[in-house]
Scaffold this active site. Structure first.
Site, PDB file in Angstrom:
ATOM      1  N   MET A  57       6.396  -4.150   1.759  1.00  0.00           N
ATOM      2  CA  MET A  57       5.955  -5.514   1.529  1.00  0.00           C
ATOM      3  C   MET A  57       6.045  -6.408   2.755  1.00  0.00           C
ATOM      4  O   MET A  57       5.515  -7.512   2.746  1.00  0.00           O
ATOM      5  CB  MET A  57       6.781  -6.141   0.401  1.00  0.00           C
ATOM      6  N   THR A  60       0.814  -1.219   0.000  1.00  0.00           N
ATOM      7  CA  THR A  60       0.000   0.000   0.000  1.00  0.00           C
ATOM      8  C   THR A  60       0.842   1.261   0.000  1.00  0.00           C
ATOM      9  O   THR A  60       0.398   2.305  -0.472  1.00  0.00           O
ATOM     10  CB  THR A  60      -0.936   0.001   1.209  1.00  0.00           C
ATOM     11  N   ASP A  89       6.644 -10.523   2.358  1.00  0.00           N
ATOM     12  CA  ASP A  89       6.079 -11.057   1.125  1.00  0.00           C
ATOM     13  C   ASP A  89       6.963 -10.723  -0.068  1.00  0.00           C
ATOM     14  O   ASP A  89       7.292  -9.564  -0.309  1.00  0.00           O
ATOM     15  CB  ASP A  89       4.667 -10.503   0.897  1.00  0.00           C
ATOM     16  N   HIS A 100      -0.501  -4.920  -3.003  1.00  0.00           N
ATOM     17  CA  HIS A 100      -1.326  -5.081  -1.813  1.00  0.00           C
ATOM     18  C   HIS A 100      -2.305  -3.918  -1.740  1.00  0.00           C
ATOM     19  O   HIS A 100      -1.915  -2.786  -1.449  1.00  0.00           O
ATOM     20  CB  HIS A 100      -0.461  -5.095  -0.549  1.00  0.00           C
TER      21      HIS A 100
END
Length: 204
Positions: free
Chosen positions: A187, A69, A190, A94
């Site tokens: 992240m 984000t 991930d 995301h």
């Protein structure tokens, strides 16, 4: 008998007065005005030029990206610099499933390539940017016509669905040394394991 000491009264908590309707309205108006100023400044900022590359790409070359984000603006800057004939891009962002479609539409207006949500079984072509749809893992497979996208269900990976790790592991198997990958901001873990798998497969 000694007199009992007079108990000290407990301090009273300060009471916060609720904002009046007029104050609340002014606060909302100020927030809206600030957001409008930020959007205007962003629109007026000079865009980085598209990278000029005189090259012919191999049919199975691929770019894989992961962003969270906090990386939406960075992702937009990266994609806006790619030429229209760049290798296909597959990416995991995301973002809430309700906003992923509008985000893809916004990116499509910024890029020379064609940005859209990934479809199951779509053959990847140069100039395409395919974004993982909400709540589905995006993977890349090698088919008879070349690299293609597949959408998968299943559990979350690194608390995410879609997850960059799932995408990167599939790209390592499908494209190997012909792939390039990058992780952008926010992240967590991930994508880290998937990047390592891609590197072992010879990707950059």
């Amino acid at each position: 008998l000694r007199a009992s000491p007079t108990p000290t009264p407990a301090p009273r908590l300060a009471e916060t007065a609720a904002p009046s309707p007029g104050q609340a309205e002014r606060s909302v108006s100020a927030l809206i005005a600030q957001a409008a100023q930020r959007n205007a400044a962003r629109a007026a900022a000079p865009r980085l030029p598209v990278i000029e590359v005189n090259a012919r790409w191999a049919p199975d070359q691929l770019i894989a990206l992961g962003a969270s984000t906090g990386g939406t603006e960075a992702l937009a800057q990266v994609l806006a610099r790619l030429p229209a004939n760049a290798p296909p891009v597959v990416l995991v962002q995301h973002i809430h499933a309700a906003f992923v479609g509008s985000f893809a539409h916004r990116l499509n207006g910024l890029c020379a390539g064609q940005v859209a949500l990934a479809q199951d079984g779509e053959v990847l072509r140069p100039g395409q940017v395919r974004l993982a749809p909400g709540d589905q893992h995006l993977v890349v497979e090698r088919g008879p016509e070349g690299l293609r996208t597949r959408l998968k269900g299943g559990p979350k990976v690194c608390h995410q669905r879609p997850a960059a790790d799932v995408l990167f592991h599939s790209v390592a198997q499908a494209a190997g040394p012909r792939a390039v990958a990058a992780l952008l901001t926010g992240m967590g873990s991930d994508g880290a394991d998937g990047l390592a798998a891609m590197r072992r497969a010879g990707a950059r």
